[in-house]
Motif scaffolding. Structure first.
Motif, PDB file in Angstrom:
ATOM      1  N   ILE A   1     130.163  88.766 -21.755  1.00 19.31           N
ATOM      2  CA  ILE A   1     129.730  89.447 -23.134  1.00 19.31           C
ATOM      3  C   ILE A   1     129.630  91.025 -22.478  1.00 19.31           C
ATOM      4  N   VAL A   2     129.639  91.853 -23.704  1.00 19.91           N
ATOM      5  CA  VAL A   2     129.066  93.168 -23.479  1.00 19.91           C
ATOM      6  C   VAL A   2     127.814  93.161 -24.212  1.00 19.91           C
ATOM      7  N   ILE A   3     126.817  93.595 -23.610  1.00 21.01           N
ATOM      8  CA  ILE A   3     125.600  93.981 -23.896  1.00 21.01           C
ATOM      9  C   ILE A   3     125.238  95.513 -24.148  1.00 21.01           C
ATOM     10  N   ALA A   4     124.988  95.692 -25.600  1.00 20.41           N
ATOM     11  CA  ALA A   4     124.604  97.244 -26.031  1.00 20.41           C
ATOM     12  C   ALA A   4     123.039  97.347 -26.176  1.00 20.41           C
ATOM     13  N   LYS A   5     122.450  98.560 -25.944  1.00 22.47           N
ATOM     14  CA  LYS A   5     120.932  98.520 -26.211  1.00 22.47           C
ATOM     15  C   LYS A   5     120.836  99.954 -26.591  1.00 22.47           C
ATOM     16  N   ASP A   6     119.843 100.287 -27.692  1.00 22.76           N
ATOM     17  CA  ASP A   6     119.178 101.510 -27.999  1.00 22.76           C
ATOM     18  C   ASP A   6     118.245 101.952 -26.841  1.00 22.76           C
ATOM     19  N   SER A   7     118.588 103.045 -26.192  1.00 24.48           N
ATOM     20  CA  SER A   7     117.761 103.445 -24.980  1.00 24.48           C
ATOM     21  C   SER A   7     116.335 103.608 -25.326  1.00 24.48           C
ATOM     22  N   GLY A   8     115.975 103.541 -26.413  1.00 23.92           N
ATOM     23  CA  GLY A   8     114.500 104.071 -26.804  1.00 23.92           C
ATOM     24  C   GLY A   8     113.743 102.705 -27.452  1.00 23.92           C
ATOM     25  N   HIS A   9     114.445 101.884 -27.501  1.00 22.83           N
ATOM     26  CA  HIS A   9     113.757 100.666 -28.083  1.00 22.83           C
ATOM     27  C   HIS A   9     114.356  99.227 -27.478  1.00 22.83           C
ATOM     28  N   ASP A  10     113.846  98.269 -27.770  1.00 19.79           N
ATOM     29  CA  ASP A  10     114.354  96.860 -27.164  1.00 19.79           C
ATOM     30  C   ASP A  10     114.962  96.311 -28.113  1.00 19.79           C
ATOM     31  N   TRP A  11     116.083  97.073 -28.610  1.00 20.23           N
ATOM     32  CA  TRP A  11     117.047  96.515 -29.555  1.00 20.23           C
ATOM     33  C   TRP A  11     118.211  96.217 -28.816  1.00 20.23           C
ATOM     34  N   TYR A  12     118.792  95.363 -29.305  1.00 20.20           N
ATOM     35  CA  TYR A  12     120.315  94.862 -28.447  1.00 20.20           C
ATOM     36  C   TYR A  12     121.199  94.508 -29.472  1.00 20.20           C
ATOM     37  N   GLY A  13     122.464  94.714 -28.890  1.00 22.96           N
ATOM     38  CA  GLY A  13     123.727  94.091 -29.761  1.00 22.96           C
ATOM     39  C   GLY A  13     124.553  93.578 -28.574  1.00 22.96           C
ATOM     40  N   VAL A  14     125.402  92.328 -29.080  1.00 20.38           N
ATOM     41  CA  VAL A  14     126.182  91.797 -28.199  1.00 20.38           C
ATOM     42  C   VAL A  14     127.467  91.389 -28.755  1.00 20.38           C
ATOM     43  N   LEU A  15     128.430  91.495 -27.926  1.00 22.14           N
ATOM     44  CA  LEU A  15     129.833  91.259 -28.266  1.00 22.14           C
ATOM     45  C   LEU A  15     130.533  90.082 -27.409  1.00 22.14           C
ATOM     46  N   GLY A  16     130.880  88.972 -27.931  1.00 19.20           N
ATOM     47  CA  GLY A  16     131.699  87.990 -26.896  1.00 19.20           C
ATOM     48  C   GLY A  16     132.769  87.327 -27.840  1.00 19.20           C
ATOM     49  N   SER A  17     133.164  86.329 -27.278  1.00 18.86           N
ATOM     50  CA  SER A  17     134.283  85.562 -28.080  1.00 18.86           C
ATOM     51  C   SER A  17     134.216  84.270 -27.601  1.00 18.86           C
ATOM     52  N   ASP A  18     135.165  83.443 -28.153  1.00 16.68           N
ATOM     53  CA  ASP A  18     135.195  81.869 -28.192  1.00 16.68           C
ATOM     54  C   ASP A  18     136.354  81.580 -26.872  1.00 16.68           C
ATOM     55  N   PHE A  19     136.651  82.595 -26.218  1.00 13.73           N
ATOM     56  CA  PHE A  19     137.764  82.408 -25.118  1.00 13.73           C
ATOM     57  C   PHE A  19     136.989  83.054 -23.681  1.00 13.73           C
ATOM     58  N   GLU A  20     137.436  82.875 -22.615  1.00 14.33           N
ATOM     59  CA  GLU A  20     137.010  83.369 -21.459  1.00 14.33           C
ATOM     60  C   GLU A  20     137.796  84.786 -21.368  1.00 14.33           C
ATOM     61  N   ILE A  21     136.861  85.880 -20.799  1.00 11.42           N
ATOM     62  CA  ILE A  21     137.177  87.183 -20.621  1.00 11.42           C
ATOM     63  C   ILE A  21     136.631  87.492 -19.214  1.00 11.42           C
ATOM     64  N   SER A  22     137.247  88.669 -18.670  1.00 13.59           N
ATOM     65  CA  SER A  22     136.781  89.049 -17.339  1.00 13.59           C
ATOM     66  C   SER A  22     136.468  90.523 -17.380  1.00 13.59           C
ATOM     67  N   SER A  23     136.295  91.214 -16.707  1.00 15.61           N
ATOM     68  CA  SER A  23     135.689  92.438 -16.670  1.00 15.61           C
ATOM     69  C   SER A  23     136.761  93.388 -16.742  1.00 15.61           C
ATOM     70  N   SER A  24     138.060  93.136 -16.185  1.00 15.20           N
ATOM     71  CA  SER A  24     139.286  94.021 -16.330  1.00 15.20           C
ATOM     72  C   SER A  24     139.708  93.992 -17.694  1.00 15.20           C
ATOM     73  N   GLN A  25     139.394  93.151 -18.512  1.00 16.76           N
ATOM     74  CA  GLN A  25     139.594  93.014 -19.756  1.00 16.76           C
ATOM     75  C   GLN A  25     138.946  93.940 -20.965  1.00 16.76           C
ATOM     76  N   VAL A  26     137.809  94.349 -20.142  1.00 12.77           N
ATOM     77  CA  VAL A  26     136.703  95.233 -21.160  1.00 12.77           C
ATOM     78  C   VAL A  26     136.789  96.561 -20.876  1.00 12.77           C
ATOM     79  N   GLU A  27     136.455  97.492 -22.021  1.00 13.79           N
ATOM     80  CA  GLU A  27     136.384  98.784 -21.728  1.00 13.79           C
ATOM     81  C   GLU A  27     135.025  99.181 -22.518  1.00 13.79           C
ATOM     82  N   ILE A  28     134.274 100.270 -21.723  1.00 12.41           N
ATOM     83  CA  ILE A  28     133.197 100.742 -22.641  1.00 12.41           C
ATOM     84  C   ILE A  28     133.187 102.222 -22.461  1.00 12.41           C
ATOM     85  N   SER A  29     132.774 102.845 -23.575  1.00  2.25           N
ATOM     86  CA  SER A  29     132.960 104.174 -23.591  1.00  2.25           C
ATOM     87  C   SER A  29     131.775 104.913 -24.773  1.00  2.25           C
ATOM     88  N   LYS A  30     131.220 105.846 -24.318  1.00  4.44           N
ATOM     89  CA  LYS A  30     130.548 106.570 -25.149  1.00  4.44           C
ATOM     90  C   LYS A  30     131.139 107.231 -26.197  1.00  4.44           C
TER      91      LYS A  30
END
Length: 741
Positions: A157-186
């Protein structure tokens, strides 16, 4: 369940939708995109919300490095469906729903290869996280910070966080994924850009489709304002329980459909009535730690209101939604007690408990009415007693702190929130009078009967029907104030840049004449006055407090084109511009409670003309097609008119009694209303008309005494035997024939 389809007009960029669960709301455009928009939070009211925080601005699917807009959108009671133009012979459909048990949304894409050859696609699912607090959080010292995200290989999964709070968002799927399939960018991953301090994450894969083959991909977006572990728990629950959650969602809407189920001669009206029930369910907001209750509207008012819910809960109760009404009323009482403590009911509470407005005067009396209405439908003595104790403070606040001259007319703002209109208003007076009657009845039920409430109610009713009645215009007045206050408000109206546009020469002349009249009087002399002809001058008829002759005169005058537009009742009879479902709904109830059910139905059908103009399956707040695209208080006019007035249900569940006094619009020759809940009992109501003769079938379960009243009949038969005009029914089914020559 019925469904409602709409072809998306891509020129109407801001045709919005909501995919709703109790804990998560996804708001975007019907073309499948997520445009920036918002008044309360500029550019930030859309996206994925897990109140009291926003999780993401939205999501997009790229196919072979191209992005497509939906060409068809379909509203389902339990979700949203988007259809896209075929890509390289492949039909694409997107379905999304949010369960009520967990904080997140499922996004399922279905790909269907219509070709006889295999096909391959490069698919990229992009989420723009934008984790931020709800409106007015800065008043509580809570601010938005930059977001960041990481890939969690263990959980895929991808885990996102607000840097000033303990707030989180999560992105995932019902199929397997690997790090090579994921891109993260500001930076934004093209093509769409949005406001805020967010971070983007994408999941890419290659999809192969056999000839005539189908494949599905489901993405899950979850989150939590309560820490990383809670966010992960929510995601796991969503991933593991999708089928169960979906089944529960279908059952939920099946039950909503069957509660207070309406079937009449007008199938279109029945269909819209059904969808109003679904609309209400979309507006439930469950915020752990902050409360569960009915919010006002989407997208701009996804939090809790005193005024709106004093109307909406009355509709909820007529539909049998006792638990939601209870939780909403308790929520408002608890926040009011915490913030005000003196009986005053708050106007607006955000989903993290920030009070935007401590409350207008009318809301306190209106809330007391809603509490009594809860008691008469549910018979829930324990909860009502808890609410009643705060209501006692509320009626005292109105008649003391807000009524300095002790004329029984509390001052302050009312339903119409016009700057400067904070005098002794008609709606506050009327609802205070009704609240006094309600307080008397509740005091009787609780064994501490206060005749003083009854005496004050009778006295105020007389004031309303004398001092607040204008014989010249055949209408109730807008307000009472000193001549100085009236002059001040006239000047404010004439100098207001917004209102100038809508002031006709005739209205300007009227205001000038009223000003001259006031200038000839002492500045501190009070007088009743008409300055706006605001729609709330119908409240004496709505509450059935107006003398009968005055009620009929005022209702006749308010049927003119001065007050009635194509889609309902103008907010101001003088300005004749805006219309809302609440102004029209209250007028419909006013007509019906005064025995004019045909006129009531005609008004409800004006509301119905706006159905689906913005969101398929919904009615907008402002008629015909602006404001919130779904609004809670629409249920007031629809449900109260149909259940309490047309079918004539007048419950006293605390005494295990129900009076039925039907007033069926002549336009309908049949009406069935099934599964009406009164306390622990359920009642089915059936009506058919043949010429002047009527047949009613009443079936009941539970321990309730039913009194059925009939007006103007030559003969009445109950189960084939002669009966009088006042009929008492017990458990089981009774057939009542009303015969007229």
């Amino acid at each position: 369940m019925s469904e409602y389809k709409s072809i998306v007009n891509n020129n109407r960029y801001y045709s919005l939708y909501v995919t709703a669960g109790e804990k998560c709301k996804t708001i975007g455009a019907q073309d499948g995109t997520f445009p920036d928009f918002g008044h309360h939070m500029k550019n930030e009211m859309g996206g994925i919300w897990i109140h009291p925080i926003k999780i993401a601005d939205g999501f997009y699917l790229g196919i072979d490095n191209k992005f497509y807009k939906a060409v068809e959108y379909e509203t389902l009671p339990y979700g949203s469906l988007f259809r896209y133009e075929p890509v390289n012979g492949i039909a694409i459909q997107r379905f999304q729903f949010s369960p009520d048990e967990a904080k997140g949304v499922y996004v399922r894409y279905t790909f269907k290869n219509n070709d006889d050859n295999p096909k391959s696609l490069k698919v990229c699912f992009i989420t723009r996280f934008d984790i931020m607090p709800v409106w007015l959080s800065e008043n509580a010292g809570i601010f938005d910070f930059e977001d960041n995200a990481v890939y969690d290989g263990e959980n895929q999964i991808v885990i996102a966080k607000d840097s000033g709070h303990d707030w989180y968002g999560v992105l995932g799927s019902d199929f397997e994924i690997s790090s090579s399939q994921v891109e993260i960018s500001k930076e934004h991953i093209e093509p769409y850009r949005s406001s805020g301090k967010g971070v983007s994450a994408s999941i890419s894969l290659e999809l192969t489709l056999e000839p005539k083959g189908n494949k599905e991909l489901t993405f899950i977006i979850a989150g939590s304002p309560y820490g990383k572990e809670d966010a992960l728990k929510e995601f796991r629950a969503l991933k593991e329980n999708r089928d169960e959650y979906y089944f529960n969602k279908l059952i939920r809407y099946h039950n909503i459909r069957n509660a207070a189920r309406l079937e009449t001669s007008d199938q279109e009206f029945d269909h819209i009535f059904e969808w109003v029930k679904y609309n209400i369910d979309w507006l439930i907001q469950d915020c752990e730690g902050y409360g569960r209750g009915l919010t006002a509207g989407m997208p701009e008012y996804p939090w809790w209101f005193g005024c709106d819910n004093s109307y909406s809960t009355q509709g909820l109760l007529a539909l049998g939604s006792f638990d939601l009404a209870k939780q909403t009323l308790l929520l408002l009482k608890n926040y009011s007690e915490k913030h005000n403590g003196n009986g005053r009911i708050v106007h607006e509470v955000t989903t993290n408990g920030v009070i935007a407005n401590p409350g207008n005067s009318q809301e306190t009396s209106h809330f007391i009415m809603a509490v009594y209405n809860y008691l008469r439908w549910t018979g829930d003595i324990e909860t009502t007693k808890e609410l009643y104790d705060y209501c006692k403070k509320g009626i005292s606040w109105l008649l003391n702190e807000m009524d300095e001259d002790r004329d029984l007319l509390p001052s302050g703002y009312g339903i119409i929130e016009i700057q400067g209109l904070n005098v002794e208003l008609i709606d506050t007076a009327v609802y205070t009078c009704k609240a006094l009657y309600c307080m008397h009845e509740m005091s009787r039920v609780f064994g501490e009967e206060s005749i003083e409430y009854l005496k004050l109610g009778e006295k105020l009713k007389e004031i309303i029907n004398t001092r607040l009645w204008d014989d010249k215009y055949g209408l109730f007045v807008d307000a009472v104030g000193t001549t100085a206050q009236v002059i001040e408000r006239i000047d404010a109206l004439l100098n207001d840049e917004h209102h100038k546009t809508y002031i006709s020469p005739e209205y300007r002349d009227y205001l000038s004449e009223l000003k001259q009249h006031c200038q000839a009087m002492p500045r501190d002399e009070e007088l009743p006055f008409i300055i706006n002809k605001n729609w709330v001058i119908n409240t004496p008829m709505e509450t059935h407090l107006a003398d009968h002759d005055k009620a009929l005169t005022a209702l006749d005058n308010m049927k003119s084109d001065e007050f009635v537009g194509e889609y309902g009742i103008y907010l101001s009879g003088f300005m004749k511009q805006s219309m809302m479902t609440i102004s029209t709904g209250v007028q419909a109830v006013a007509e019906a409670r005064n025995g004019r059910c045909g006129e009531s139905l005609a008004l409800l059908k004006r509301i119905c003309k706006t159905y689906g103009l913005v969101l398929p399956g919904s009615i907008s707040e402002m008629s015909p097609d602006y404001g919130c695209f779904v609004q809670a208080w629409t249920v007031y006019g629809m449900a109260v008119s149909v259940v309490e007035c047309f079918a004539g249900f007048k419950p006293q569940a605390y005494d295990k009694k129900l009076v039925i006094e039907p007033c069926i619009p002549y336009e309908w020759d049949k009406m069935n209303l099934q599964h009406i809940r009164i306390g622990d009992s359920f009642v089915d109501f059936s009506f058919t008309r043949n010429g002047k003769n009527e047949v009613y079938v009443i079936s009941s379960t539970g321990n309730i005494d039913i009194q059925f009243n009939v007006n103007e009949a030559d003969r009445i038969l109950v189960n084939g035997e002669e009966a009088c005009c006042e009929i008492h029914l017990g458990l089981g089914t009774s057939v009542i024939e009303v015969l007229r020559n």
